[in-house]
Scaffold this motif. Structure first.
Motif, PDB file in Angstrom:
ATOM      1  N   VAL A 141      67.134 -25.772  29.999  1.00 55.57           N
ATOM      2  CA  VAL A 141      67.776 -26.438  31.145  1.00 55.57           C
ATOM      3  C   VAL A 141      68.221 -25.400  32.182  1.00 55.57           C
ATOM      4  O   VAL A 141      68.087 -25.627  33.389  1.00 55.57           O
ATOM      5  N   GLN A 176      66.436 -22.613  39.004  1.00 51.58           N
ATOM      6  CA  GLN A 176      65.203 -22.680  39.796  1.00 51.58           C
ATOM      7  C   GLN A 176      64.288 -21.498  39.538  1.00 51.58           C
ATOM      8  O   GLN A 176      63.765 -20.862  40.469  1.00 51.58           O
ATOM      9  N   ASP A 178      66.827 -22.662  32.964  1.00 53.94           N
ATOM     10  CA  ASP A 178      65.677 -22.249  33.774  1.00 53.94           C
ATOM     11  C   ASP A 178      65.457 -23.215  34.940  1.00 53.94           C
ATOM     12  O   ASP A 178      65.136 -22.790  36.056  1.00 53.94           O
ATOM     13  N   GLU A 179      65.666 -24.502  34.688  1.00 57.59           N
ATOM     14  CA  GLU A 179      65.532 -25.496  35.765  1.00 57.59           C
ATOM     15  C   GLU A 179      66.663 -25.392  36.770  1.00 57.59           C
ATOM     16  O   GLU A 179      66.461 -25.381  37.983  1.00 57.59           O
TER      17      GLU A 179
END
Lengths: 132, 132
Positions: free
Chosen positions: B125, B131, B127-128
């Motif tokens: 998560v 960005q 990493d998301e």
């Protein structure tokens, strides 16, 4: 006065009996919007979004916030910041023989801090805070 | 991005190792303003008013708040409300196998909630969120 009493719910109910006694003491002369926080058999039956909407509405309606902060609680920390944002007087009680209060609360000059060593000290301070 | 990482200090250090690993993971690409929260040998040497002034300054400076909320904490609850007031994106992680998150956080539509069952889910998560 309309009092928003803040105490731990999901953070832990070890002090629920203490919350119950404080709420009963306030109710001798004033209104506690959040009486359920001192319910020794509290059953949570609302969805979280409804709890949030109701509690923030009560925070905006309240004349004063009284928090018992001996038991760490995310919700109580949030409520204190929310009440500060709406310029509600905030009184924080905690047992100084048991815990060291978060620096985000003890270091915030906005809050009125009431460390106590014995529960009876709480009620004497409440008489002053509630202008009895 | 400048990240304000929020985790329990005086509320309990049971998850300090987890905070340390999350902070190290964020630091691969971004800046963590509150690196000390993951210090396994944290020694508090500042007066509370200085901690409050520094942490609120960092909250206003930060691009994003990332909070690990498995351990109840008054300070983290306060920081989340403060960050919301300043319109900072707030991401809340908590181990759903261990705790039920406060309704004041889970019921607040402003927050991004990330319950996890296994620590590795956190990093995917992140990493998301960052960005990458």
């Amino acid at each position: 006065m309309k009092v928003y009493f803040a105490g731990s719910i999901r953070g832990g109910r070890a002090d629920a009996g203490l919350y119950h006694r404080i709420i009963a003491y306030i109710q001798k002369t004033d209104t506690v919007l959040t009486e359920h926080v001192g319910d020794l058999n509290l059953q949570e039956s609302y969805v979280d979004a409804e709890v949030y909407a109701q509690d923030t509405a009560w925070l905006r309606e309240a004349d004063i916030l009284i928090a018992e902060c001996t038991c760490p609680s995310l919700g109580v920390g949030y409520e204190l910041a929310y009440a500060e944002r709406y310029n509600k007087p905030c009184h924080i009680f905690y047992n100084a023989t048991k815990v060291s209060l978060s620096a985000m609360l003890s270091g915030d000059p906005y809050f009125h801090l009431h460390p106590y060593r014995d529960e009876q000290e709480i009620y004497a301070v409440l008489d002053e805070v509630l202008q009895r």
